[in-house]
Enzyme design. Structure first.
Site, PDB file in Angstrom:
ATOM      1  CB  CYS A  38       7.635   6.678 -52.756  1.00  0.00           C
ATOM      2  SG  CYS A  38       7.851   7.913 -51.442  1.00  0.00           S
ATOM      3  CB  CYS A  83       6.837   8.045 -44.656  1.00  0.00           C
ATOM      4  SG  CYS A  83       5.385   8.756 -45.460  1.00  0.00           S
TER       5      CYS A  83
END
Length: 369
Positions: free
Chosen positions: A203, A107
């Site tokens: 997440c 990410c």
């Protein structure tokens, strides 16, 4: 407060770290602009202010409230498609290959920082900032990523892919504070999320069950579990269910000892198990190399190397194989070197750089552990 410094775009997840990052920069006189990225569609409708995931409505509202308190603008941007293509799909593909990825690194490297810099340019912001627990220092025009003051929260491991061009425009305001100090600052500003727990899981997999997440997204590579003598023990339902060093979930009856995953072969589907002591090795090969300091270190340099997020760094020697491939030889054997995970190299508290583990080199003699 009088704005007497440059504009800074602050990535705000709705957590206490990024909220306090914005507050600290505001106190230093920066013109703060907050931005929250929607990375995926959160299916957890009942999440509350103490949730442990991200991208919920509560998280967005917490970021907005913080910006309101300090008089900063706040933007909300949809990055669902990019996140799926660059992070979630890579996560699936790596498990398909029998590797164990680190999605937070993907990410940062493939999505977050580039997107933030592009948005900063649109808004006329000279800097971007995040709530990462790390420090950036500068000497003679060269920038370094260093470990955070709070060693228990240090996130320098997932920042080794940063380069000098990014570092000169990047701020990590909370890197000089303990977690307790950060929460106290949030309480001073009466932030309702001052005690929000830290995120503990991936997440987009907040329940921690990555196998369930992969279930309908992966084409299983089935095969057999073998012991180190080549004895076939059991058929398995897919190599994506295993990672190096794993003990739970092997479920082989009749064994009177603990066994662990030692190797995974994505071509054949073979999974080999062993005693714990057989998991210790002294050398790894890594590719996808980046030197955070902006230059290649000396060959045969003594370093400290970290092979997973929660691991303790170990003394090692760095060997440069090529521009994009390195060998790391540890002074003492380390447990469960795992392909797909980052290996990050340190000189004292400074991040030299790192790469992604490609494979380990088997010990020729039994490890003394």
């Amino acid at each position: 407060m009088k704005k007497n410094k440059s504009r800074v775009l602050v990535a705000m997840s709705g957590g206490v770290d990024s909220s306090v990052a914005a507050i600290l920069l505001h106190e230093q006189g920066y013109d703060v602009v907050g931005i929250t990225m929607r990375l995926f569609d959160n299916p957890f409708k009942n999440s509350n202010v103490l949730n442990k995931t991200c991208c919920s409505l509560d998280d967005v509202n917490d970021a907005r409230k913080t910006c309101s308190v300090i008089g900063a603008r706040h933007y909300y941007t949809n990055m669902v498609d990019d996140f799926k293509n660059k992070v979630m799909n890579k996560f699936v593909n790596e498990y398909q290959k029998g590797r164990t990825p680190h999605p937070c690194l993907s990410c940062n490297h493939s999505l977050k920082f580039d997107s933030l810099f592009n948005k900063a340019d649109e808004l006329g912001a000279e800097y971007i900032a995040t709530g990462h627990h790390a420090k950036i220092t500068e000497k003679d025009g060269k920038f370094n990523v260093e470990k955070a003051l709070d060693n228990n929260k240090d996130q320098s491991y997932v920042l080794f892919t940063l380069n000098q061009e990014k570092l000169k425009r990047l701020l990590f305001p909370v890197g000089n504070y303990s977690k307790e100090d950060i929460r106290n600052i949030a309480k001073k500003y009466n932030l309702s999320h001052a005690e929000k727990p830290d995120s503990q899981d991936i997440c987009f997999i907040p329940n921690g069950n990555y196998r369930e997440f992969l279930k309908n997204k992966i084409k299983p590579i089935k095969g057999f579990i073998y012991n180190e003598d080549g004895e076939k023990l059991k058929e398995h339902s897919g190599i994506h269910n295993f990672t190096i060093g794993q003990r739970k979930g092997i479920e082989i009856g009749g064994l009177n000892k603990k066994v662990y995953v030692k190797s995974i072969n994505s071509s054949t589907g073979d999974v080999v198990i062993s005693d714990n002591e057989k998991l210790f090795e002294k050398e790894l090969i890594a590719d996808q190399v980046n030197w955070t300091k902006g230059f290649e270190p000396s060959n045969n340099m003594k370093v400290k190397a970290k092979i997973r997020y929660n691991a303790i760094e170990q003394e090692a020697k760095l060997k440069i194989i090529s521009e994009n491939k390195i060998s790391v030889i540890f002074d003492k054997p380390v447990r469960a070197i795992t392909p797909g995970q980052p290996v990050v190299l340190y000189e004292n508290d400074k991040v030299l750089g790192g790469g992604i583990i490609k494979n380990s080199i088997p010990l020729k003699t039994k490890a003394n552990v």
